[in-house]
Design an enzyme around this catalytic site. Structure first.
Site, PDB file in Angstrom:
ATOM      1  N   ARG A 145       0.827  -1.216   0.000  1.00 41.49           N
ATOM      2  CA  ARG A 145       0.000   0.000   0.000  1.00 41.49           C
ATOM      3  C   ARG A 145       0.857   1.259   0.000  1.00 41.49           C
ATOM      4  NH1 ARG A 145      -5.437  -1.789   2.281  1.00 41.49           N
ATOM      5  NH2 ARG A 145      -6.090   0.353   2.437  1.00 41.49           N
ATOM      6  N   TYR A 148       0.818   4.253  -2.473  1.00 36.11           N
ATOM      7  CA  TYR A 148      -0.276   5.209  -2.268  1.00 36.11           C
ATOM      8  C   TYR A 148      -0.052   6.013  -0.989  1.00 36.11           C
ATOM      9  CZ  TYR A 148      -5.185   6.768  -1.813  1.00 36.11           C
ATOM     10  OH  TYR A 148      -6.345   7.505  -1.680  1.00 36.11           O
ATOM     11  N   GLU A 150       2.640   6.377   1.072  1.00 35.47           N
ATOM     12  CA  GLU A 150       3.853   7.207   1.105  1.00 35.47           C
ATOM     13  C   GLU A 150       3.799   8.268   0.013  1.00 35.47           C
ATOM     14  OE1 GLU A 150       5.547   7.273   3.616  1.00 35.47           O
ATOM     15  OE2 GLU A 150       6.279   5.343   4.310  1.00 35.47           O
ATOM     16  N   GLY A 151       3.155   7.925  -1.103  1.00 36.72           N
ATOM     17  CA  GLY A 151       2.966   8.914  -2.173  1.00 36.72           C
ATOM     18  C   GLY A 151       2.209  10.127  -1.650  1.00 36.72           C
ATOM     19  N   LYS A 152       1.140   9.863  -0.905  1.00 37.44           N
ATOM     20  CA  LYS A 152       0.332  10.959  -0.359  1.00 37.44           C
ATOM     21  C   LYS A 152       1.118  11.714   0.714  1.00 37.44           C
ATOM     22  CE  LYS A 152      -3.664  10.371  -2.557  1.00 37.44           C
ATOM     23  NZ  LYS A 152      -4.343  11.399  -3.342  1.00 37.44           N
ATOM     24  N   ASN A 177     -12.607   7.187   4.103  1.00 40.10           N
ATOM     25  CA  ASN A 177     -13.394   6.384   3.153  1.00 40.10           C
ATOM     26  C   ASN A 177     -14.698   7.078   2.752  1.00 40.10           C
ATOM     27  OD1 ASN A 177     -11.670   4.541   4.832  1.00 40.10           O
ATOM     28  ND2 ASN A 177     -12.327   3.117   3.252  1.00 40.10           N
ATOM     29  N   SER A 192     -18.820  -0.812  -2.931  1.00 41.16           N
ATOM     30  CA  SER A 192     -19.205  -1.182  -4.301  1.00 41.16           C
ATOM     31  C   SER A 192     -19.248  -2.707  -4.434  1.00 41.16           C
ATOM     32  CB  SER A 192     -18.265  -0.547  -5.319  1.00 41.16           C
ATOM     33  OG  SER A 192     -16.930  -0.698  -4.919  1.00 41.16           O
ATOM     34  N   ARG A 214     -14.034   0.566   9.540  1.00 42.58           N
ATOM     35  CA  ARG A 214     -13.892   1.755   8.714  1.00 42.58           C
ATOM     36  C   ARG A 214     -15.028   2.705   9.082  1.00 42.58           C
ATOM     37  NH1 ARG A 214      -9.831  -0.620   7.722  1.00 42.58           N
ATOM     38  NH2 ARG A 214      -8.782  -0.921   5.721  1.00 42.58           N
ATOM     39  N   PRO A 275      -5.310  -1.932   7.170  1.00 41.07           N
ATOM     40  CA  PRO A 275      -5.440  -1.284   8.485  1.00 41.07           C
ATOM     41  C   PRO A 275      -6.576  -1.901   9.300  1.00 41.07           C
ATOM     42  CG  PRO A 275      -5.186   0.361   6.763  1.00 41.07           C
ATOM     43  CD  PRO A 275      -5.375  -0.956   6.073  1.00 41.07           C
TER      44      PRO A 275
HETATM   45  P1  NAD Z   1     -11.075   7.734  -8.648  1.00 42.27           P
HETATM   46  O1  NAD Z   1     -10.130   6.651  -9.008  1.00 42.27           O
HETATM   47  O2  NAD Z   1     -12.519   7.559  -8.955  1.00 42.27           O
HETATM   48  O3  NAD Z   1     -10.646   9.110  -9.314  1.00 42.27           O
HETATM   49  C1  NAD Z   1      -9.304   9.448  -9.592  1.00 42.27           C
HETATM   50  C2  NAD Z   1      -9.289  10.175 -10.928  1.00 42.27           C
HETATM   51  O4  NAD Z   1      -7.944  10.563 -11.215  1.00 42.27           O
HETATM   52  C3  NAD Z   1      -9.759   9.291 -12.077  1.00 42.27           C
HETATM   53  O5  NAD Z   1     -10.633  10.013 -12.914  1.00 42.27           O
HETATM   54  C4  NAD Z   1      -8.459   8.923 -12.800  1.00 42.27           C
HETATM   55  O6  NAD Z   1      -8.659   8.634 -14.157  1.00 42.27           O
HETATM   56  C5  NAD Z   1      -7.637  10.191 -12.547  1.00 42.27           C
HETATM   57  N1  NAD Z   1      -6.182   9.967 -12.614  1.00 42.27           N
HETATM   58  C6  NAD Z   1      -5.469   8.983 -12.014  1.00 42.27           C
HETATM   59  N2  NAD Z   1      -4.161   9.118 -12.290  1.00 42.27           N
HETATM   60  C7  NAD Z   1      -4.051  10.232 -13.071  1.00 42.27           C
HETATM   61  C8  NAD Z   1      -2.955  10.907 -13.685  1.00 42.27           C
HETATM   62  N3  NAD Z   1      -1.694  10.440 -13.563  1.00 42.27           N
HETATM   63  N4  NAD Z   1      -3.201  11.999 -14.437  1.00 42.27           N
HETATM   64  C9  NAD Z   1      -4.476  12.463 -14.585  1.00 42.27           C
HETATM   65  N5  NAD Z   1      -5.547  11.875 -14.039  1.00 42.27           N
HETATM   66  C10 NAD Z   1      -5.338  10.768 -13.276  1.00 42.27           C
HETATM   67  O7  NAD Z   1     -10.858   8.021  -7.114  1.00 42.27           O
HETATM   68  P2  NAD Z   1     -11.693   8.947  -6.127  1.00 42.27           P
HETATM   69  O8  NAD Z   1     -12.328   8.060  -5.139  1.00 42.27           O
HETATM   70  O9  NAD Z   1     -12.534   9.896  -6.895  1.00 42.27           O
HETATM   71  O10 NAD Z   1     -10.521   9.739  -5.407  1.00 42.27           O
HETATM   72  C11 NAD Z   1     -10.184  11.075  -5.766  1.00 42.27           C
HETATM   73  C12 NAD Z   1      -9.071  11.577  -4.868  1.00 42.27           C
HETATM   74  O11 NAD Z   1      -9.499  11.555  -3.511  1.00 42.27           O
HETATM   75  C13 NAD Z   1      -7.795  10.746  -4.952  1.00 42.27           C
HETATM   76  O12 NAD Z   1      -6.680  11.602  -4.889  1.00 42.27           O
HETATM   77  C14 NAD Z   1      -7.857   9.892  -3.708  1.00 42.27           C
HETATM   78  O13 NAD Z   1      -6.568   9.541  -3.256  1.00 42.27           O
HETATM   79  C15 NAD Z   1      -8.570  10.802  -2.731  1.00 42.27           C
HETATM   80  N6  NAD Z   1      -9.266  10.023  -1.699  1.00 42.27           N
HETATM   81  C16 NAD Z   1     -10.406   9.333  -2.003  1.00 42.27           C
HETATM   82  C17 NAD Z   1     -11.007   8.566  -1.016  1.00 42.27           C
HETATM   83  C18 NAD Z   1     -12.258   7.778  -1.288  1.00 42.27           C
HETATM   84  O14 NAD Z   1     -12.723   7.058  -0.392  1.00 42.27           O
HETATM   85  N7  NAD Z   1     -12.860   7.869  -2.443  1.00 42.27           N
HETATM   86  C19 NAD Z   1     -10.457   8.512   0.271  1.00 42.27           C
HETATM   87  C20 NAD Z   1      -9.292   9.221   0.515  1.00 42.27           C
HETATM   88  C21 NAD Z   1      -8.710   9.990  -0.461  1.00 42.27           C
HETATM   89  N1  UDP Z   2     -13.084  -5.417   2.146  1.00 37.82           N
HETATM   90  C1  UDP Z   2     -13.760  -6.631   2.289  1.00 37.82           C
HETATM   91  N2  UDP Z   2     -14.384  -7.153   1.199  1.00 37.82           N
HETATM   92  C2  UDP Z   2     -14.373  -6.536  -0.023  1.00 37.82           C
HETATM   93  C3  UDP Z   2     -13.681  -5.311  -0.153  1.00 37.82           C
HETATM   94  C4  UDP Z   2     -13.048  -4.772   0.965  1.00 37.82           C
HETATM   95  O1  UDP Z   2     -13.783  -7.234   3.374  1.00 37.82           O
HETATM   96  O2  UDP Z   2     -14.960  -7.085  -0.969  1.00 37.82           O
HETATM   97  C5  UDP Z   2     -12.457  -4.822   3.356  1.00 37.82           C
HETATM   98  C6  UDP Z   2     -10.983  -4.485   3.190  1.00 37.82           C
HETATM   99  O3  UDP Z   2     -10.190  -5.599   3.508  1.00 37.82           O
HETATM  100  C7  UDP Z   2     -10.834  -3.334   4.175  1.00 37.82           C
HETATM  101  C8  UDP Z   2     -12.205  -2.651   4.173  1.00 37.82           C
HETATM  102  O4  UDP Z   2     -13.112  -3.607   3.625  1.00 37.82           O
HETATM  103  O5  UDP Z   2     -10.586  -3.830   5.456  1.00 37.82           O
HETATM  104  C9  UDP Z   2     -12.268  -1.375   3.361  1.00 37.82           C
HETATM  105  O6  UDP Z   2     -11.739  -1.639   2.079  1.00 37.82           O
HETATM  106  P1  UDP Z   2     -11.767  -0.550   0.923  1.00 37.82           P
HETATM  107  O7  UDP Z   2     -10.983  -1.125  -0.232  1.00 37.82           O
HETATM  108  O8  UDP Z   2     -13.156  -0.127   0.663  1.00 37.82           O
HETATM  109  O9  UDP Z   2     -11.019   0.710   1.529  1.00 37.82           O
HETATM  110  P2  UDP Z   2      -9.562   0.880   2.232  1.00 37.82           P
HETATM  111  O10 UDP Z   2      -9.003  -0.455   2.569  1.00 37.82           O
HETATM  112  O11 UDP Z   2      -8.746   1.589   1.225  1.00 37.82           O
HETATM  113  O12 UDP Z   2      -9.857   1.662   3.432  1.00 37.82           O
END
Ligand code: NAD
Ligand code: UDP
Length: 318
Positions: A145, A148, A150-152, A177, A192, A214, A275
């Site tokens: 992981r 992602y 460490e990238g953030k 989440n 989903s 979560r 986590p």
């Molecule tokens: P998502 O995957 O639906 O959306 C990410 C978008 O970025 C996509 O449209 C993808 O095509 C685009 N993308 C990816 N790499 C790219 C690149 N190199 N150049 C241009 N476009 C690029 O994800 P999301 O759930 O909408 O998340 C959006 C942001 O919010 C992300 O930065 C994610 O880390 C952050 N975030 C989301 C959640 C969540 O639960 N959804 C939680 C924490 C942080």
């Molecule tokens: N998870 C699960 N079944 C699934 C998808 C996810 O039990 O079909 C668990 C996963 O192991 C994690 C939690 O649900 O503990 C949340 O996962 P998600 O991918 O939604 O978010 P993240 O792990 O990035 O918080």
């Protein structure tokens, strides 16, 4: 003379969170440039705005620099689901580092305010519960992981150095989440996966024993908070999420009990570095933004279930 509309750049604007933000800013009369490489995003999410005079769509990768004239940058581009960010982890790390570097460079050049979409993953597998912003986290720097997480983390650090050295206006949202309509059917995330499985009458997959927790926030609440943060004077980092904490097993049972088709739970091997618990402390968001989520989990789940039902029906009949 009336003020000209704010010009927004939304990177990752065709994705789940980004496209809801596009909708909200377009509806409030602002200008939006949606930039995306369409790795996990789709044109379908923003197609209602294509052709609108205040909307522009750019197919571009944030790892390449770009020159644009904007007032505000919402830097969201990055895959968020573990299966997507682990698909090409080196690209994910590049997207976080180079993408943020390029967007900070753009912000500096044009004097734009930039909001960076960080994540609760910066806390890793937390030893402090719930997680306040002052907690520095417990992240495995070499795990699957980490591209992602460490990238953030390095992206947050870049934001702060650009602020300290170049005086640019930053905002850092640590998003927990989030779920809702427009998550991908094959997204691999919990909500989903389980909703799609229950609609299809398949067993609900649980990784490990399901005692991990979560805290899920509905998309509309998150969008409210992002806009408040961008407009506020608080620079962050700030947790944005719903503190209602549930175990994976509780969520699976809730979905099973509301499923029209009879479904069972299927226990699979636990994921590496998953986590064990996660819950935001949102005291800071309440104090600085006067924000707290309004939508109860049950309510958001029902809206999301309806979305997936329609989507699956459409896929079957087309
Ligand atoms: P998502 O995957 O639906 O959306 C990410 C978008 O970025 C996509 O449209 C993808 O095509 C685009 N993308 C990816 N790499 C790219 C690149 N190199 N150049 C241009 N476009 C690029 O994800 P999301 O759930 O909408 O998340 C959006 C942001 O919010 C992300 O930065 C994610 O880390 C952050 N975030 C989301 C959640 C969540 O639960 N959804 C939680 C924490 C942080
Ligand atoms: N998870 C699960 N079944 C699934 C998808 C996810 O039990 O079909 C668990 C996963 O192991 C994690 C939690 O649900 O503990 C949340 O996962 P998600 O991918 O939604 O978010 P993240 O792990 O990035 O918080």
């Amino acid at each position: 003379m009336s003020a000209s509309p704010v010009r927004n750049l939304i990177t990752g604007g065709a994705g789940f969170v980004g496209s809801h933000l596009v909708d909200r800013l377009m509806k409030s009369g602002e200008k939006v440039i949606c930039l995306d490489n369409f790795f996990t995003g789709s044109k379908e999410n923003i197609e209602c705005w294509i052709g609108h005079p205040s909307f522009e769509l750019l197919h571009h990768d944030v790892t390449e620099s770009i020159r644009l004239d904007v007032d505000r940058i919402w830097h969201l581009a990055c895959p968020a689901s573990p299966i997507h960010y682990q698909f090409n982890p080196i690209k994910t790390a590049k997207t976080s580092f180079l993408g943020t570097y390029n967007m900070l460079g753009l912000a500096r050049r044009v004097g734009a305010r930039i909001l960076f979409a960080s994540t609760s993953e910066v806390y890793g597998n937390p030893e402090i519960h719930p997680q306040p912003e002052r907690y520095n986290g417990n992240v495995n720097p070499i795990g699957i992981r980490s591209c992602y997480d460490e990238g953030k983390r390095v992206a947050e650090s870049l934001c702060y150095d650009y602020m300290r050295i170049h005086d640019i206006e930053i905002r850092i949202a640590r998003i927990f989440n989030t779920y809702g309509p427009r998550m991908l059917l094959n997204d691999g995330r919990l909500i989903s996966n389980l909703l799609v499985q229950s609609i299809n009458g398949e067993d609900l997959t649980i990784y490990g024993n399901g005692t991990q927790t979560r805290s899920f926030c509905f998309i509309d609440d998150l969008i409210d908070s992002l806009i408040l943060l961008m407009n506020s004077l608080y620079i962050g980092p700030i947790n944005l999420g719903n503190p209602e904490e549930l175990s994976i097993l509780q969520i699976a049972n809730l979905i099973r009990n509301n499923s029209i088709k009879k479904v069972n739970l299927k226990f699979l091997k636990e994921l590496e570095d998953d986590p064990l618990r996660r819950k935001p402390s949102i005291d800071l968001a309440l104090k600085e933004l006067n924000w707290k989520p309004k939508i109860m989990f049950n309510e958001g789940l029902a809206i999301t279930r309806e979305y997936f039902k329609k989507k699956l029906n459409f896929e079957k009949t087309n």
